[in-house]
Design an enzyme around this catalytic site. Structure first.
Site, PDB file in Angstrom:
ATOM      1  N   GLU A  26      -8.046  -4.884   5.018  1.00  0.00           N
ATOM      2  CA  GLU A  26      -7.883  -4.676   3.485  1.00  0.00           C
ATOM      3  C   GLU A  26      -6.853  -5.481   2.990  1.00  0.00           C
ATOM      4  OE1 GLU A  26      -8.083  -0.749   5.223  1.00  0.00           O
ATOM      5  OE2 GLU A  26      -9.095   0.117   3.500  1.00  0.00           O
ATOM      6  N   ARG A  31      -2.595  -1.961  -3.601  1.00  0.00           N
ATOM      7  CA  ARG A  31      -3.587  -1.050  -3.618  1.00  0.00           C
ATOM      8  C   ARG A  31      -3.487   0.201  -4.660  1.00  0.00           C
ATOM      9  NH1 ARG A  31      -5.240   2.612   1.535  1.00  0.00           N
ATOM     10  NH2 ARG A  31      -7.430   3.493   0.665  1.00  0.00           N
ATOM     11  N   ASN A  44       0.916  -1.280  -0.214  1.00  0.00           N
ATOM     12  CA  ASN A  44       0.067  -0.095   0.008  1.00  0.00           C
ATOM     13  C   ASN A  44       0.863   1.227   0.069  1.00  0.00           C
ATOM     14  OD1 ASN A  44      -1.749   2.078   0.631  1.00  0.00           O
ATOM     15  ND2 ASN A  44      -2.751   1.091   2.272  1.00  0.00           N
ATOM     16  N   HIS A  55     -12.512   3.268  -0.191  1.00  0.00           N
ATOM     17  CA  HIS A  55     -12.338   2.284   0.700  1.00  0.00           C
ATOM     18  C   HIS A  55     -13.093   1.147   0.392  1.00  0.00           C
ATOM     19  CE1 HIS A  55     -12.327   5.531   4.295  1.00  0.00           C
ATOM     20  NE2 HIS A  55     -11.318   5.433   4.284  1.00  0.00           N
ATOM     21  N   ARG A  86     -10.961  16.121   7.262  1.00  0.00           N
ATOM     22  CA  ARG A  86     -11.980  16.644   6.023  1.00  0.00           C
ATOM     23  C   ARG A  86     -13.435  16.815   6.488  1.00  0.00           C
ATOM     24  NH1 ARG A  86     -10.716  11.089   3.057  1.00  0.00           N
ATOM     25  NH2 ARG A  86      -8.940  10.791   4.307  1.00  0.00           N
TER      26      ARG A  86
END
Ligand code: ADP
Length: 415
Positions: free
Chosen positions: A387, A91, A7, A180, A241
């Site tokens: 993940e 990823r 990743n 995601h 965010r």
């Protein structure tokens, strides 16, 4: 068979080496501060943790090189030769509309990832740098790209189109993509197992609540809508965010403050969300602690965050029709009993009833847990996300040509 999951972020590379036969993670770690200086690599195996400091890892190639060296180190490595790694899964954040599933990496795929950098300028370039580094260091190893956006490609146009001029979509690719994906996919598959049904029979709302937050409506096992949009800025309140906002606000503030579009974009991405409201904190643990001690802005931040999550649950319940389970995952979703309790408070009318004691006692180390009462019509699960396992299983699925349809991932996420 050893599979390496990578990743690659802008200044870090996270990795996991997975042994497919034993279903074990044999090593994992992260190379940090790439291109920034004072770089280091944190490497963990069953035998403990090793921190390797490097004055500077100039780029992703040097970082991947150091990871390979560490994995084969005679003392703290776990394999003898790099050729013992059969394949690598990456990823990749943005696959645009082009990719609805993971893909074996070919020159055409790398070209497309490059082209899609306009949609994910912070993410796709480091993802690509990782792919190129592996190509250079292990030219014979097959590589597979696992796209964050792919899981959401099943959304109908009613969910993914914005009400802006159609030319914006046609010419500029403006639409909701969602992110995601690997996490929402993983927890929805696991939830199906917990419900004792096949994924294609499940209607779910999955809440991935970490620093980044996204909520997904899963209909019959596939994504029907999701809160993140064209970029990961839309939707829920996140660490830094802002999530949903009237699009007129940034335009207005740009004028009032005399700032550039880039500067306002940076405020919305880096200085908003929980940090913006509390003026001090992004970590939900700090905010919970301070709220308990009487800090009013922290209390307000929690209330705004859970109110927004509750609205998403309401919206998606309405659009799904039947709802089988609500799932909490990622750092805050797995560990904050307060957040779960407040988010679900008052949702009894849609059939959600949680066991307060169980909720209080549940965190990541509890594993997959049902925190609803036996009477609850809608089940509530806390499922630790994984993940990397999606990356690993997808590498195997792609290499075996085992993809069949939209249900993707023929394996059932071995535990
Ligand atoms: P990401 O991958 O998006 O960086 P994570 O899934 O690692 O995020 O989640 C990070 C968030 O999880 C942090 O904001 C942290 O506050 C939160 N978190 C971790 N443990 C707890 C806890 N025990 N209680 C509340 N929040 C927690």
């Amino acid at each position: 068979m050893n599979i390496l999951a990578l990743n690659c972020g802008s200044s870090s590379v996270k990795y996991q080496l997975y042994n497919w036969e034993t279903h074990c993670v044999t090593a994992k770690g992260v190379a940090e501060r790439i291109g920034v200086g004072e770089s280091f690599l944190l490497h963990k195996t069953i035998n403990g943790e090793k921190k390797i400091t490097e004055p500077t890892l100039a780029d992703h190639l040097s970082a991947v090189e150091l990871i390979m060296k560490t994995l084969t180190d005679p003392v703290y490595g776990v394999i003898k030769e790099i050729t013992e790694i059969s394949a690598v899964g990456h990823r990749v954040v943005h696959g645009g509309e082009k990719y609805t599933k993971s893909e074996i990496i070919t020159p055409k795929v790398t070209d497309t990832i490059k082209e899609l950098s306009v949609l994910a300028p912070l993410h796709n370039p480091p993802n690509l740098a990782g792919i190129l580094a592996v190509q250079k260091l292990m030219p014979d190893a097959p590589q597979v790209a696992v796209f964050d956006t792919a899981f959401h490609q099943t959304m109908p146009d009613t969910a993914y189109l914005y009400a802006v001029p159609m030319e914006w979509y046609e010419k500029n690719n403006i639409r909701k993509y969602g992110f995601h994906g690997a996490s929402h996919l993983y927890v929805s598959k696991r939830a199906a197992v917990m419900l004792g049904k096949s994924a294609s029979e499940c209607n779910l709302i999955t809440l991935h609540i970490g620093n980044g937050v996204s909520v997904t409506a899963v209909r019959n096992g596939v994504s029907a809508d999701t809160s993140m949009g064209f970029t990961p800025l839309e939707g829920a309140v996140m660490g830094t965010r802002c999530g949903d906002i009237d699009p007129a606000v940034p335009l207005y503030m740009q004028k009032i403050l005399g700032k550039s579009a880039g500067e306002i974009d940076s405020v919305l991405n880096k200085n908003s969300g929980l940090l913006g409201i509390t003026k001090r904190f992004t970590d939900f643990r700090d905010i919970e602690r301070q709220a308990k001690a009487g800090d009013k802005l922290c209390e307000l931040a929690i209330n705004i965050k859970v109110y927004r999550l509750k609205k998403y649950i309401g919206m998606y319940t309405a659009t799904l029709g039947r709802l089988d389970a609500v799932i909490f995952t990622a750092g805050t979703g797995e560990n904050s009993a307060l957040l779960r309790k407040l988010t679900l408070k008052g949702l009894e009318h849609i059939g959600i009833d949680i066991n307060e004691e169980k909720n209080l006692a549940t965190n990541t180390s509890s594993g997959e847990t049902d925190i609803s009462t036996p009477e609850s019509k809608v089940k509530v699960f806390v499922i630790p996300t994984n993940e990397e396992l999606v990356l690993v299983e997808d590498v195997v699925a792609v290499l075996n040509g085992a993809y069949t349809d939209h249900m993707r991932f023929p394996y059932s996420f071995v535990k």
